[in-house]
Design a protein around this motif. Structure first.
Motif, PDB file in Angstrom:
ATOM      1  N   THR A 170       0.893  -1.114  -0.111  1.00  0.00           N
ATOM      2  CA  THR A 170      -0.032   0.054   0.113  1.00  0.00           C
ATOM      3  C   THR A 170       0.800   1.199  -0.035  1.00  0.00           C
ATOM      4  O   THR A 170       1.993   1.222   0.568  1.00  0.00           O
ATOM      5  N   GLY A 171       0.335   2.325  -0.610  1.00  0.00           N
ATOM      6  CA  GLY A 171       1.127   3.549  -0.601  1.00  0.00           C
ATOM      7  C   GLY A 171       0.118   4.912  -0.515  1.00  0.00           C
ATOM      8  O   GLY A 171      -0.944   4.685  -1.094  1.00  0.00           O
ATOM      9  N   TYR A 172       0.640   5.950  -0.322  1.00  0.00           N
ATOM     10  CA  TYR A 172      -0.300   7.039  -0.036  1.00  0.00           C
ATOM     11  C   TYR A 172       0.643   8.217  -0.352  1.00  0.00           C
ATOM     12  O   TYR A 172       1.787   8.167   0.009  1.00  0.00           O
ATOM     13  N   PHE A 173      -0.040   9.332  -0.659  1.00  0.00           N
ATOM     14  CA  PHE A 173       0.887  10.661  -0.913  1.00  0.00           C
ATOM     15  C   PHE A 173      -0.315  11.889  -0.753  1.00  0.00           C
ATOM     16  O   PHE A 173      -1.375  11.705  -1.600  1.00  0.00           O
ATOM     17  N   ASP A 174      -0.028  12.627   0.183  1.00  0.00           N
ATOM     18  CA  ASP A 174      -1.082  13.898   0.313  1.00  0.00           C
ATOM     19  C   ASP A 174      -0.360  15.212   0.342  1.00  0.00           C
ATOM     20  O   ASP A 174       0.967  15.257   0.815  1.00  0.00           O
ATOM     21  N   THR A 175      -0.822  16.241  -0.303  1.00  0.00           N
ATOM     22  CA  THR A 175      -0.076  17.405  -0.351  1.00  0.00           C
ATOM     23  C   THR A 175      -1.182  18.464  -0.343  1.00  0.00           C
ATOM     24  O   THR A 175      -2.404  18.484  -1.308  1.00  0.00           O
ATOM     25  N   ASP A 235       0.782  27.026   5.659  1.00  0.00           N
ATOM     26  CA  ASP A 235       0.276  26.108   6.286  1.00  0.00           C
ATOM     27  C   ASP A 235       0.067  24.986   5.370  1.00  0.00           C
ATOM     28  O   ASP A 235      -0.748  24.057   5.150  1.00  0.00           O
ATOM     29  N   GLY A 236       1.154  24.735   4.733  1.00  0.00           N
ATOM     30  CA  GLY A 236       1.299  23.537   3.717  1.00  0.00           C
ATOM     31  C   GLY A 236       1.376  22.377   4.647  1.00  0.00           C
ATOM     32  O   GLY A 236       2.176  22.325   5.409  1.00  0.00           O
ATOM     33  N   TYR A 237       1.265  21.334   3.851  1.00  0.00           N
ATOM     34  CA  TYR A 237       1.132  19.831   4.413  1.00  0.00           C
ATOM     35  C   TYR A 237       1.403  19.033   3.120  1.00  0.00           C
ATOM     36  O   TYR A 237       0.964  18.873   2.281  1.00  0.00           O
ATOM     37  N   ARG A 238       2.384  18.189   3.638  1.00  0.00           N
ATOM     38  CA  ARG A 238       2.976  16.938   2.737  1.00  0.00           C
ATOM     39  C   ARG A 238       3.285  15.718   3.114  1.00  0.00           C
ATOM     40  O   ARG A 238       3.945  15.875   4.457  1.00  0.00           O
ATOM     41  N   ALA A 239       2.705  14.707   2.844  1.00  0.00           N
ATOM     42  CA  ALA A 239       3.042  13.366   3.689  1.00  0.00           C
ATOM     43  C   ALA A 239       2.795  12.311   2.725  1.00  0.00           C
ATOM     44  O   ALA A 239       2.163  12.238   1.407  1.00  0.00           O
ATOM     45  N   GLY A 240       3.500  11.239   2.817  1.00  0.00           N
ATOM     46  CA  GLY A 240       3.517   9.960   2.249  1.00  0.00           C
ATOM     47  C   GLY A 240       4.101   9.001   2.925  1.00  0.00           C
ATOM     48  O   GLY A 240       4.745   9.020   4.000  1.00  0.00           O
ATOM     49  N   GLY A 241       3.807   7.650   2.501  1.00  0.00           N
ATOM     50  CA  GLY A 241       4.208   6.420   3.085  1.00  0.00           C
ATOM     51  C   GLY A 241       3.627   5.117   2.451  1.00  0.00           C
ATOM     52  O   GLY A 241       2.830   5.352   1.496  1.00  0.00           O
ATOM     53  N   GLY A 242       4.162   4.036   2.938  1.00  0.00           N
ATOM     54  CA  GLY A 242       3.755   2.657   2.410  1.00  0.00           C
ATOM     55  C   GLY A 242       4.012   1.779   3.324  1.00  0.00           C
ATOM     56  O   GLY A 242       4.786   1.824   4.370  1.00  0.00           O
ATOM     57  N   THR A 243       3.321   0.555   2.945  1.00  0.00           N
ATOM     58  CA  THR A 243       3.471  -0.585   3.691  1.00  0.00           C
ATOM     59  C   THR A 243       3.663  -1.589   2.712  1.00  0.00           C
ATOM     60  O   THR A 243       3.158  -1.753   1.703  1.00  0.00           O
ATOM     61  N   LEU A 244       4.479  -2.772   3.100  1.00  0.00           N
ATOM     62  CA  LEU A 244       4.759  -4.104   2.592  1.00  0.00           C
ATOM     63  C   LEU A 244       4.479  -5.181   3.414  1.00  0.00           C
ATOM     64  O   LEU A 244       5.173  -5.284   4.447  1.00  0.00           O
ATOM     65  N   LEU A 275       4.807 -10.644   8.070  1.00  0.00           N
ATOM     66  CA  LEU A 275       5.773  -9.503   8.431  1.00  0.00           C
ATOM     67  C   LEU A 275       5.225  -8.458   7.655  1.00  0.00           C
ATOM     68  O   LEU A 275       4.927  -8.578   6.618  1.00  0.00           O
ATOM     69  N   ARG A 276       5.403  -7.389   8.296  1.00  0.00           N
ATOM     70  CA  ARG A 276       5.088  -6.148   7.628  1.00  0.00           C
ATOM     71  C   ARG A 276       5.941  -4.868   8.070  1.00  0.00           C
ATOM     72  O   ARG A 276       6.204  -4.864   9.072  1.00  0.00           O
ATOM     73  N   GLY A 277       6.390  -4.288   6.894  1.00  0.00           N
ATOM     74  CA  GLY A 277       7.344  -3.287   7.067  1.00  0.00           C
ATOM     75  C   GLY A 277       6.475  -2.096   6.674  1.00  0.00           C
ATOM     76  O   GLY A 277       5.687  -1.986   5.719  1.00  0.00           O
ATOM     77  N   PHE A 278       6.907  -0.838   7.113  1.00  0.00           N
ATOM     78  CA  PHE A 278       6.258   0.330   6.935  1.00  0.00           C
ATOM     79  C   PHE A 278       7.073   1.693   6.939  1.00  0.00           C
ATOM     80  O   PHE A 278       8.312   1.650   7.578  1.00  0.00           O
TER      81      PHE A 278
END
Length: 787
Positions: A277-282, A310-319, A334-337
């Motif tokens: 899974t992955g996501y990116f917000d801005t 007031d900017g916001y940037r975020a992203g992440g993912g899991t395997l 097993l889960r990595g993030f």
């Protein structure tokens, strides 16, 4: 006691009488496929039951498959019912021992026009009908719209979600009046902040969550948690089909863009599965706000300005990699993030001073491992995880900014929030573990034991430190906590009655150093051991009605963030002590199908009698947590809903009254005895209406128009007994509306949806945490493709 009654009532045995041998039992696993042979990935609302004319075995949903254990050998009928599917009535022959795997063909009924007799419940309905004080929020519809997870939960009775701005802003989640870490958050039973989401529950992409479980006041021992007011567990969708995935993209006002994607694969022969899974917000969060600006001679006047920092940037993912249904493991995973966010700070706590340069970043990485296996009537589950978080905070601005984003003059020394400026990095490390042992000697009795240790350590570096003496950020910051519990469950009266009793223990060791003036340090060590008890019960009054009652004497240990601060604007308080509470819930639920459609009604009353309550208080610059010594929260939640035959129209409404007051007669807050705890909504409600139709343009498609309304009554930002009412700072009444138009069309094995949503339709002025103004009217569009 149950065993003793059975022994007293049992007939006298005779050795000479023959003993009847029970037929060997087997496990049954059902995986549904469509007409092409592909496995179904969404089975919401499906009820699966085995019946033989005498007994009935409901199958539970987990990991994309329905299953039941201990089914006696012999002929059975597989009964499948659900509003969105055609019913199945199929003969099956259960073998003596082993596992029976079935792959029946399930045919969709998109129009949902037939009224189907429901003889069982899906996982969400089964949880809500258990003795647990839990509400389950399905996210399938929300995933097709632009509302984030915080907005979805705020539509639930008893829940308040307050924000200090737009997307990415600080969020305060309240459940029946208790807030912040008094309510614990989990992702697949793992503490949320240790699962890669350090920015709060509202910023978790709703597209990656299948359902949300909201536990009120009484928390099951399986979480190994020391929650005071309840818990929220986000459940992600388990890989089911051989290959699948989804992509969702959203764009809208204030330069907002959000992307979320997932993909999975399952190998039926080996039981191996994988999910990524992955996501990116801005967003810039550059929405208009109302402020007071000075003129050339310092006189203040109202003005409408645009937020500029007031900017916001975020992203992440899991395997996730795992295997299931093996001889050595029911599940091994097993889960990595990893995740990263950057957040600009626009103003002070009460939105009176603008900032132009302060910023902080949070980077998190880690992993978890879990294993579960059944040994006959026993089941063992083990979880372990490690998380490392880096928090960097920088406040080095050399200008004084006005509300228009202009530098009006230079500062004598750097630092807009505090002088002489800040440039620091803090590293947090946490190790979490949990052992759960379960014993189910029969279908009517169950015993669960859990032990959950958590270790936390913090260190840091002040990058502006001149090297003269020891850096205060290098001071020791360690905590060790162990939460244990034992729980017994009884199912009686042909499962009309379910009762749970439990006991818990809480232990915490805090080892820290307090920096003193002159560069010295003082050791501050504290150990705590507390105990708690509780229980809950559910009684079916009729097939369409059941009542619940629950109680817990709970303890919550202060979190590392409450003790040591958040390394940004929340300061430390090494003197915090655990808080305790007597939690009581009583409620009744009515629901069923009638000639005029589905009807549902739910009413709950609650009491929270807390001591040493930990509350976040602030001035115009910073926050800190304090013990309020005593508080009482009483109130009620009411919810009602109606869905027309054929799912053409649905109406839902809920309301909450929460009276949370300071009961301290002495100490720091003794002067405010009887006052409401400040800055907390106490009367709020939601309403929702949906109109939909199927087969509008294509076979199997559906278009729907949804309307959401929220009302929040006015509340004071400070203690209500201080000052004259006309001059008190308060947050006014708020009424907001949201409209969403959604179109869904199935394309063979793919589902395509598109939505257009207008939030705060009337452009009302909305205020939240400490009176900070939230966004006005906003327009968003979202496209989702799922396979």
């Amino acid at each position: 006691m149950s065993f003793l009654l059975l022994l007293l009532c049992a007939p006298e045995s005779h050795a000479a009488e023959p003993t009847e041998v029970a037929p060997a039992a087997a496990s049954v696993v059902v995986v549904f496929v469509d007409e092409s042979g592909a496995e179904w990935s969404s089975l919401a609302g499906l009820a699966v039951t085995l019946r033989n004319g005498v007994d009935e075995h409901p199958l539970s949903l987990a990991g994309g498959a329905f299953s039941a254990e201990g089914v006696p050998a012999g002929p059975w009928r597989l009964m499948v019912h659900g509003r969105l599917y055609l019913p199945i009535d199929q003969a099956v022959d259960v073998p003596a021992g082993g596992i029976l795997r079935l792959r029946p063909v399930l045919v969709a009924n998109p129009e949902g026009m037939e009224t189907l007799a429901v003889v069982g419940y899906d996982e969400a309905a089964r949880m809500e009908r258990s003795a647990q004080a839990v509400t389950v929020v399905e996210t399938e519809a929300a995933q097709r719209q632009s509302a984030d997870l915080g907005e979805v939960l705020a539509r639930t009775q008893g829940v308040s979600v307050r924000r200090s701005g737009g997307l990415g802003s600080d969020t305060r989640f309240a459940l029946n009046g208790l807030t912040d870490d008094q309510v614990r958050f989990f992702l697949d039973d793992v503490p949320l902040d240790l699962a890669g989401f350090t920015s709060g529950i509202s910023n978790v992409p709703v597209d990656l969550v299948e359902r949300v479980e909201v536990y009120r006041g009484v928390v099951p021992v399986r979480f190994g948690a020391d929650a005071l007011g309840g818990a929220v567990n986000l459940v992600s969708e388990a890989p089911a089909t051989p290959i699948g995935g989804s992509v969702a993209y959203e764009a809208g006002s204030f330069h907002t863009h959000r992307l979320a994607a997932s993909a999975h694969g399952v190998h039926a022969g080996t039981g191996l599965y994988a999910r990524a899974t992955g996501y990116f917000d801005t967003t810039l969060n550059d929405y208009p706000i109302e402020v007071e600006v000075p003129d050339d001679v310092g006189r203040l006047s109202a003005a409408t300005v645009t937020r500029f920092h007031d900017g916001y940037r975020a992203g992440g993912g899991t395997l996730t990699l795992g295997v299931r249904e093996r001889s050595w493991a029911e599940t091994f995973e097993l889960r990595g993030f990893g995740s990263s966010l950057e957040r600009e700070i626009q103003h002070n706590v009460v939105m009176t001073v603008p900032y132009g340069e302060p910023v902080y970043t949070i980077q998190t990485g880690g992993g978890t491992a879990r294993w579960a296996q059944a040994f006959g009537a026993f089941r063992l589950s083990v979880l372990g995880g490690y998380t490392r978080t880096e928090i960097a905070y920088q406040d080095l601005g050399t200008c004084v900014y006005d509300w228009y984003g202009e530098c009006v003059r230079d500062r004598t020394q750097p630092g807009e929030i505090g002088s002489p400026g800040t440039d620091q990095v803090v590293w947090d490390q946490a190790v979490v573990g949990r052992l759960i042992a379960g014993w189910r000697p029969s279908a009517h009795h169950g015993l669960t034991v859990s032990v959950a240790p958590t270790l936390f350590t913090r260190t840091g570096e002040d990058l502006l430190d001149d090297g003269d003496g020891r850096d205060p950020l290098t001071s020791q910051r360690d905590t060790t906590a162990v939460v244990s519990g034992v729980e017994y469950q009884l199912d009686a009266l042909d499962e009309r009655l379910q009762a749970i009793v439990f006991g818990k223990s809480y232990a915490q060791l805090v080892a820290s150093e307090e920096p003193l003036p002159g560069g010295d340090f003082r050791d501050v060590d504290r150990s705590t051991i507390r105990f708690g008890v509780g229980g809950s019960t559910r009684l079916h009054l009729a097939p369409w009605a059941y009542a619940k009652a629950s109680y817990e004497y709970a303890t919550r240990l202060p979190t590392p963030e409450e003790i040591f601060g958040d390394a940004v604007l929340t300061l430390d308080n090494l003197e915090l002590v655990p808080e305790e509470s007597h939690n009581v819930n009583v409620g009744v639920t009515l629901e069923g199908d009638t000639k005029i459609g589905e009807l549902a009604f739910d009413a709950n009353g609650f009491l929270r009698e807390a001591s040493d309550l930990i509350v976040l208080l602030g001035n115009d610059r910073t926050f800190a947590y304090f013990n309020v010594y005593g508080a009482r929260s009483v109130g009620t939640d009411v919810a009602a809903g109606w869905t027309s035959p054929g799912d053409w129209v649905s109406l839902d409404v809920n309301g909450s009254w929460i009276d949370l007051r300071n009961t301290s007669a002495e100490g720091t807050f003794g002067d405010f005895a009887g006052d409401r705890i400040p800055n907390r909504p106490w009367l709020l409600g939601n309403a929702a209406a949906s109109v939909g139709a199927s087969r509008v343009l294509l076979k199997g498609d559906r278009v729907s128009l949804d309307w959401y309304t929220r009302y929040v009554h006015a509340f004071y930002r400070g203690w209500e007994s201080v000052g004259l009412a006309a001059y008190k700072q308060s947050v006014p009444d708020q009424l907001s509306h949201t409209a969403a138009l959604t179109y869904v069309v199935p394309l063979k094995h793919t589902r395509l949806s598109a939505s257009f949503e207008v939030q705060n339709l009337t452009d009302a002025r909305l205020y939240d945490v400490f009176g900070i103004q939230r966004p006005g009217r906003a327009v968003f569009g979202k496209v989702t493709i799922a396979h």
